[in-house]
Design a protein around this motif. Structure first.
Motif, mmCIF file in Angstrom:
data_model
loop_
_atom_site.group_PDB
_atom_site.id
_atom_site.type_symbol
_atom_site.label_atom_id
_atom_site.label_comp_id
_atom_site.label_asym_id
_atom_site.label_seq_id
_atom_site.Cartn_x
_atom_site.Cartn_y
_atom_site.Cartn_z
ATOM 1 N N GLN A 99 27.069 -33.866 41.324
ATOM 2 C CA GLN A 99 27.338 -32.137 41.291
ATOM 3 C C GLN A 99 28.673 -31.832 40.494
ATOM 4 O OE1 GLN A 99 27.532 -30.721 45.260
ATOM 5 N NE2 GLN A 99 27.525 -28.808 44.557
ATOM 6 N N ASP A 112 26.859 -20.311 40.701
ATOM 7 C CA ASP A 112 27.987 -19.627 41.535
ATOM 8 C C ASP A 112 29.118 -20.515 41.866
ATOM 9 O OD1 ASP A 112 27.888 -17.534 44.273
ATOM 10 O OD2 ASP A 112 28.618 -19.602 44.473
ATOM 11 N N LYS A 133 22.247 -27.562 44.869
ATOM 12 C CA LYS A 133 23.280 -28.085 44.249
ATOM 13 C C LYS A 133 22.856 -28.038 42.875
ATOM 14 C CE LYS A 133 24.938 -31.650 47.644
ATOM 15 N NZ LYS A 133 24.899 -33.076 47.730
ATOM 16 N N ASP A 167 31.526 -29.047 39.008
ATOM 17 C CA ASP A 167 32.525 -28.441 39.652
ATOM 18 C C ASP A 167 33.071 -27.319 38.835
ATOM 19 O OD1 ASP A 167 34.024 -30.159 38.126
ATOM 20 O OD2 ASP A 167 34.756 -31.425 40.071
ATOM 21 N N ALA A 170 30.968 -22.219 44.661
ATOM 22 C CA ALA A 170 30.961 -22.056 46.075
ATOM 23 C C ALA A 170 32.105 -21.156 46.745
ATOM 24 C CB ALA A 170 30.653 -23.614 46.726
ATOM 25 N N SER A 171 31.674 -20.406 47.613
ATOM 26 C CA SER A 171 32.654 -19.475 48.389
ATOM 27 C C SER A 171 33.856 -18.980 47.695
ATOM 28 C CB SER A 171 33.374 -20.667 49.464
ATOM 29 O OG SER A 171 32.562 -21.290 50.429
ATOM 30 N N TRP A 182 22.958 -19.447 44.012
ATOM 31 C CA TRP A 182 23.383 -18.712 45.002
ATOM 32 C C TRP A 182 22.396 -17.161 44.485
ATOM 33 C CZ3 TRP A 182 24.726 -20.194 49.683
ATOM 34 C CH2 TRP A 182 24.960 -19.354 50.669
ATOM 35 N N GLY A 212 22.181 -22.137 47.724
ATOM 36 C CA GLY A 212 23.128 -23.398 48.232
ATOM 37 C C GLY A 212 22.637 -24.519 47.503
ATOM 38 N N GLU A 220 26.895 -24.304 42.568
ATOM 39 C CA GLU A 220 25.670 -24.287 43.231
ATOM 40 C C GLU A 220 24.788 -23.130 42.602
ATOM 41 O OE1 GLU A 220 26.905 -23.951 47.399
ATOM 42 O OE2 GLU A 220 27.535 -22.083 47.042
#
Length: 487
Positions: A379, A457, A425, A381, A459-460, A472, A423, A470
């Motif tokens: 995944q 996106d 991956k 990052d 994440a968070s 979104w 969501g 991910e």
């Protein structure tokens, strides 16, 4: 230079001749502005100067104005079928879209680099040699994407262990006969391994003694000789020595050079030789050495054997790394004026890169493959931008986002499991051409997956190193804003 929000490389037609184009925000399509053929190309210029090409190799363009044959051959992994990649028009640029189509859903390697001179001096997979076993690896056909004259093209990406050779040549200088050669390299891709060479070598694939080679070397190997600074340097591999000048070791006049696209020249004749170099995108050539042969036994007279190598040493030393786009070898010692005219032709091509980091605008960091992994399924990052290969992304004409790691492995950005829900991956995976590996680069700064329509996106909305990426639902957040930097 940041070019917000996107540089879109549809057919990679985003460069004007002689310079990288600065494109306006939201520009999604473009038309190449460079004509397909010039009235003279490098080998026409060399011929006019009385030093005709006896070998001419390029995967990006024709090196004669009238050339209309194949540039190179690719072989795909799915069925071992091969295809010759030619030019779009006589004297023009490589038909790279034919490679894209032929290699879709699989991987390809470059098997042959054809000689355009008509002398049959093609380069193929290098066999075993005295320094290392073989046969050598073949180059990943997609590992060195560029633009030339506004057109998509691919160079020859030499990872350690990769090499090409021809031991049975026609017209290449032997003994102390005069010759010249130039090559266009990626001046940012190098290492200190022996030896990233292009030029004249032994026909036996073994070290047969001092003076049995005359090839362009590029890198930071400093066991035999160096230029000034920390390198990389253009030097001459003359066998049992990398020479920057008359002495076995340092020539302070041979500078560190690392232009993104680099013109490198070596030429030699009876008790004379020279090193020249310059930026392949602008300006002229500088002479880094011109004078008599090295003051070490065995190099005057020379004992050249007339084989041709690319990416390796004469004895098949293959620990080197580099990227090759085009190069020639001539009969006779070219004048500086002839080489200057060739350099003007090269800079007019407008070589450019459409590869660069993808910046997560909200976090101020870069889309990253953790630890430069080449294992499919990792995944992605974000991480502090560092210029590493694992942060260099290319948006292809097939709408893929590819990353090529330092070992030459190319992977595609992928919506895991063909997911279409928020969501999902975002991972790297073997390129297969499917829609979950296709991405639209939008004028509003978002990147959307073709299969799902969801946004790339962070994440968070995290801004931390290692925050996962991910898919979104698009919401206009800064964690869904991206921009690209290319060189």
């Amino acid at each position: 230079m940041i070019k917000p929000p996107w540089i879109r490389s549809v057919r990679r037609a985003l460069l004007a001749a002689g310079a990288t184009a600065a494109l306006a925000t939201g520009l999604l399509t473009a038309t190449a502005t460079t004509s397909q053929a010039a009235t003279q190309q490098p080998c026409d210029i060399y011929a006019a100067g009385g030093t005709p090409c006896v070998a001419a190799h390029s995967t990006t363009r024709a090196l004669y104005a009238a050339y209309n044959g194949p540039l190179y051959q690719v072989r795909r992994a799915s069925d071992n079928a091969t295809l010759n990649i030619g030019v779009l028009t006589a004297g023009g640029f490589a038909n790279a879209p034919a490679q894209d189509s032929f290699c879709a859903n699989t991987s390809c390697v470059i098997t042959d680099i054809y000689d355009q001179s008509g002398k049959g001096n093609d380069l193929t997979q290098a066999p075993a040699g005295g320094a290392a076993g073989g046969p050598d690896n073949l180059a990943n056909a997609f590992a060195a994407p560029v633009t030339a004259g506004g057109h998509e093209a691919y160079g020859v990406y030499v990872a350690p262990g990769t090499g090409y050779r021809n031991d049975t040549t026609n017209g290449i200088a032997t003994g102390d006969q005069p010759e010249g050669m130039y090559a266009i390299f990626d001046g940012t891709h190098f290492n200190n391994g022996c030896c990233f060479d292009y030029g004249n070598a032994e026909t036996s694939n073994t070290d047969t003694g001092n003076g049995h080679m005359e090839a362009i070397y590029f890198g930071t190997e400093n066991h035999w000789g160096t230029g000034s600074g920390t390198g990389p340097w253009i030097m001459a591999d003359l066998e049992n020595g990398l020479f920057s000048g008359v002495n076995q070791h340092l020539n302070s006049g041979d500078p560190t050079v690392n232009n993104r696209f680099l013109t490198a020249i070596v030429k030699g004749g009876p008790n004379q030789w020279a090193i020249r170099g310059g930026d392949a995108r602008s300006g002229g050539l500088s002479t880094f050495y011109s004078g008599v042969r090295p003051n070490v036994s065995g190099y005057n007279p020379m004992h050249k054997e007339g084989a041709i190598i690319l990416g390796i040493g004469g004895d098949n030393s293959k620990g080197s790394a580099g990227t090759f786009y085009e190069g020639v070898m001539t009969s006779g010692y070219p004048s500086d004026a002839t080489e200057d005219a060739v350099q003007a032709n090269i800079t007019a091509v407008g070589y450019g890169s459409n590869t660069g980091p993808l910046h997560a605008v909200g976090a101020g960091k870069c889309l990253d493959v953790p630890n430069g992994s080449t294992t499919p399924g990792v995944q992605t990052d974000i991480w502090t931008c560092n210029g590493g290969a694992n942060q260099g992304w290319t948006h292809t004409s097939g709408n893929q986002l590819t990353v090529t790691e330092n070992n030459g492995t190319t992977l595609c950005l992928d919506a895991s499991g063909k997911g279409t829900t928020a969501g999902t991956k975002v991972i790297t995976w073997t390129c297969n051409g499917q829609t979950n590996q296709q991405w639209n680069l939008n004028a509003n700064g978002t990147v959307t997956n073709v299969l799902s329509g969801l946004c790339l996106d962070v994440a968070s909305g995290s801004t931390a190193d290692g925050a996962l990426v991910e898919l979104w639902t698009c919401n206009g957040g800064s964690n869904q804003q991206w921009s690209q930097q290319t060189s």
